[in-house]
Structures are given as C-alpha cells and as structure tokens.
Design a protein around this motif. Structure first.
Motif, PDB file in Angstrom:
ATOM      1  N   VAL A 116       3.051   1.588  -0.458  1.00 46.87           N
ATOM      2  CA  VAL A 116       2.475   0.282  -0.793  1.00 46.87           C
ATOM      3  C   VAL A 116       3.596  -0.716  -1.089  1.00 46.87           C
ATOM      4  O   VAL A 116       3.558  -1.868  -0.632  1.00 46.87           O
ATOM      5  CB  VAL A 116       1.498   0.398  -1.980  1.00 46.87           C
ATOM      6  CG1 VAL A 116       0.978  -0.958  -2.398  1.00 46.87           C
ATOM      7  CG2 VAL A 116       0.344   1.336  -1.638  1.00 46.87           C
ATOM      8  N   THR A 117       4.602  -0.285  -1.820  1.00 44.45           N
ATOM      9  CA  THR A 117       5.760  -1.144  -2.096  1.00 44.45           C
ATOM     10  C   THR A 117       6.440  -1.542  -0.791  1.00 44.45           C
ATOM     11  O   THR A 117       6.781  -2.713  -0.577  1.00 44.45           O
ATOM     12  CB  THR A 117       6.765  -0.420  -3.017  1.00 44.45           C
ATOM     13  OG1 THR A 117       6.090   0.002  -4.194  1.00 44.45           O
ATOM     14  CG2 THR A 117       7.934  -1.303  -3.373  1.00 44.45           C
ATOM     15  N   THR A 120       4.328  -4.017   1.158  1.00 42.98           N
ATOM     16  CA  THR A 120       4.366  -5.338   0.524  1.00 42.98           C
ATOM     17  C   THR A 120       5.632  -6.077   0.933  1.00 42.98           C
ATOM     18  O   THR A 120       5.585  -7.278   1.230  1.00 42.98           O
ATOM     19  CB  THR A 120       4.288  -5.211  -1.012  1.00 42.98           C
ATOM     20  OG1 THR A 120       3.086  -4.500  -1.354  1.00 42.98           O
ATOM     21  CG2 THR A 120       4.292  -6.565  -1.683  1.00 42.98           C
ATOM     22  N   TRP A 123       5.148  -7.339   4.328  1.00 39.08           N
ATOM     23  CA  TRP A 123       4.161  -8.421   4.341  1.00 39.08           C
ATOM     24  C   TRP A 123       4.853  -9.779   4.237  1.00 39.08           C
ATOM     25  O   TRP A 123       4.430 -10.745   4.870  1.00 39.08           O
ATOM     26  CB  TRP A 123       3.167  -8.223   3.191  1.00 39.08           C
ATOM     27  CG  TRP A 123       2.156  -9.319   3.056  1.00 39.08           C
ATOM     28  CD1 TRP A 123       1.051  -9.534   3.832  1.00 39.08           C
ATOM     29  CD2 TRP A 123       2.143 -10.351   2.061  1.00 39.08           C
ATOM     30  NE1 TRP A 123       0.359 -10.636   3.392  1.00 39.08           N
ATOM     31  CE2 TRP A 123       1.006 -11.157   2.303  1.00 39.08           C
ATOM     32  CE3 TRP A 123       2.977 -10.671   0.996  1.00 39.08           C
ATOM     33  CZ2 TRP A 123       0.691 -12.253   1.511  1.00 39.08           C
ATOM     34  CZ3 TRP A 123       2.657 -11.764   0.217  1.00 39.08           C
ATOM     35  CH2 TRP A 123       1.528 -12.538   0.466  1.00 39.08           C
ATOM     36  N   LEU A 147      -2.495  -9.299   2.987  1.00 41.53           N
ATOM     37  CA  LEU A 147      -1.902  -8.473   1.926  1.00 41.53           C
ATOM     38  C   LEU A 147      -2.720  -7.197   1.709  1.00 41.53           C
ATOM     39  O   LEU A 147      -2.152  -6.108   1.613  1.00 41.53           O
ATOM     40  CB  LEU A 147      -1.783  -9.261   0.620  1.00 41.53           C
ATOM     41  CG  LEU A 147      -1.137  -8.518  -0.549  1.00 41.53           C
ATOM     42  CD1 LEU A 147       0.276  -8.050  -0.201  1.00 41.53           C
ATOM     43  CD2 LEU A 147      -1.110  -9.404  -1.788  1.00 41.53           C
ATOM     44  N   HIS A 150      -2.003  -4.814   4.519  1.00 40.88           N
ATOM     45  CA  HIS A 150      -0.695  -4.170   4.373  1.00 40.88           C
ATOM     46  C   HIS A 150      -0.716  -3.110   3.277  1.00 40.88           C
ATOM     47  O   HIS A 150      -0.073  -2.064   3.406  1.00 40.88           O
ATOM     48  CB  HIS A 150       0.401  -5.215   4.123  1.00 40.88           C
ATOM     49  CG  HIS A 150       0.861  -5.857   5.384  1.00 40.88           C
ATOM     50  ND1 HIS A 150       0.149  -6.856   6.012  1.00 40.88           N
ATOM     51  CD2 HIS A 150       1.944  -5.626   6.162  1.00 40.88           C
ATOM     52  CE1 HIS A 150       0.789  -7.210   7.111  1.00 40.88           C
ATOM     53  NE2 HIS A 150       1.881  -6.478   7.223  1.00 40.88           N
ATOM     54  N   TRP A 151      -1.428  -3.368   2.187  1.00 43.73           N
ATOM     55  CA  TRP A 151      -1.530  -2.354   1.136  1.00 43.73           C
ATOM     56  C   TRP A 151      -2.253  -1.115   1.650  1.00 43.73           C
ATOM     57  O   TRP A 151      -1.870   0.005   1.319  1.00 43.73           O
ATOM     58  CB  TRP A 151      -2.242  -2.919  -0.086  1.00 43.73           C
ATOM     59  CG  TRP A 151      -1.384  -3.834  -0.914  1.00 43.73           C
ATOM     60  CD1 TRP A 151      -0.032  -4.001  -0.845  1.00 43.73           C
ATOM     61  CD2 TRP A 151      -1.826  -4.704  -1.948  1.00 43.73           C
ATOM     62  NE1 TRP A 151       0.397  -4.917  -1.767  1.00 43.73           N
ATOM     63  CE2 TRP A 151      -0.692  -5.371  -2.464  1.00 43.73           C
ATOM     64  CE3 TRP A 151      -3.074  -4.994  -2.493  1.00 43.73           C
ATOM     65  CZ2 TRP A 151      -0.766  -6.290  -3.493  1.00 43.73           C
ATOM     66  CZ3 TRP A 151      -3.150  -5.926  -3.511  1.00 43.73           C
ATOM     67  CH2 TRP A 151      -2.009  -6.557  -4.009  1.00 43.73           C
TER      68      TRP A 151
END
Length: 172
Positions: A116-117, A120, A123, A147, A150-151
């Motif tokens: 997730v990081t 982000t 993104w 967003l 992407h997560w």
C-alpha cells in the motif's frame, strides 16, 4: 529479584526479520510478485475505471496518451496499446520494482501493507500523468478513485507476495 532479564540483547534480531533476510529473490519470488501484480491490476480496475465510467467521468484519452511511450519503438499510440502497457506496468514493472524497494518501506508489520505504501508513492506519478483537466467534481472523483484503486493494487500485490514467497528484506 533475579539478575536475569527478559529483554533481548542489544544485537539480537527479531525472528521474523531475521527469517526475511533469508528470502533470496528467486524465480518463485518474481512469479509471486507478478501474480500479485496481475491480481492487483485486475482488482483495481472496478474502482479505477468501473465506478468513474458509471458516473460518466472516465475518459480514454489519457490511456491513449500513455501509449505515446510506444512511439519510441515506432508504434502508433492506440487505446489498445495503452491498455497493454498499463497491464504490463502493473504485472511486470511495478512488482519487480516492489521486490527491490519494498524492503525499505513502512510499516514494519504487517509486511504486506508495504504494498500500500509502494502504491501510494506511485500514485503521485499517476496523478499528473492522467490528470483530467476538468471541473471540481471530476477532478475530486479522479483523485479519490485513483487513490483507492492504487491502495487496492498495493494491498493485493503485498498480500499475495507475502503469502506466496514472503517480501524479501535486503541488508544495506
């Protein structure tokens, strides 16, 4: 009182972290990352494309412009080529990049959330590349849905890789 202590010695390494140093980047790890990237790309599409399409906000022009990268090898940019390049990026390029940089991203635990990081961070490059140049509603929807997409991608990539092979931790 005993002189024994329950604290780890200063040089001790957490068992999970020590174990993760033992994960070399093998074919299995690469295929696990690519499987996670493919699943993540498929999982993000309903949020990235589906909902905006239902709301009448999705446009194909940015995807065709993205395919403009193909002009370097003499190909004409088309929507189909843009989709193929987008799929290649999500299935091959980003997962391989994650194998290298994922070890250095937060959080420490659970390790799959490093996806997730990672997503982000990417993104922030996606936003200017696909900026809608539209009104406030469209732009706000673009930011929120992209967003979230992407997560979803990053969570799926990190989770599948951690289940299949583990997220390699590199020493520097």
């Amino acid at each position: 009182m005993s002189s024994e202590t329950t604290e780890s010695p200063a040089g001790a390494v957490d068992g999970d972290v020590a174990e993760s140093f033992a994960i070399p980047i093998t074919g299995r790890v690469v295929l696990g990352a690519m499987a996670g990237g493919l699943a993540g790309t498929v999982a993000m599409l309903p949020v990235l494309v589906g909902v905006p399409e239902l709301l009448g906000l999705f446009r194909t022009a940015p995807v065709t412009q993205f395919a403009g990268l193909a002009t370097f090898v003499g190909l004409e940019p088309t929507i189909s080529l843009g989709i193929v390049l987008f799929g290649f990026g999500g299935t091959v390029a980003l997962p391989l990049t994650f194998l290298v940089v994922g070890a250095f991203l937060p959080p420490e635990s659970p390790r799959y959330l490093r996806g997730v990081t990672f997503a982000t961070a990417f993104w922030f490059g996606f936003v200017p590349a696909f900026w809608p140049n539209a009104g406030l509603l469209t732009t706000s929807a673009f930011l929120v849905f992209s967003l979230l997409g992407h997560w979803i991608y990053g969570f799926t990539l990190g989770y599948i890789l951690s289940r299949v092979a583990g997220i390699p931790q590199h020493s520097v």
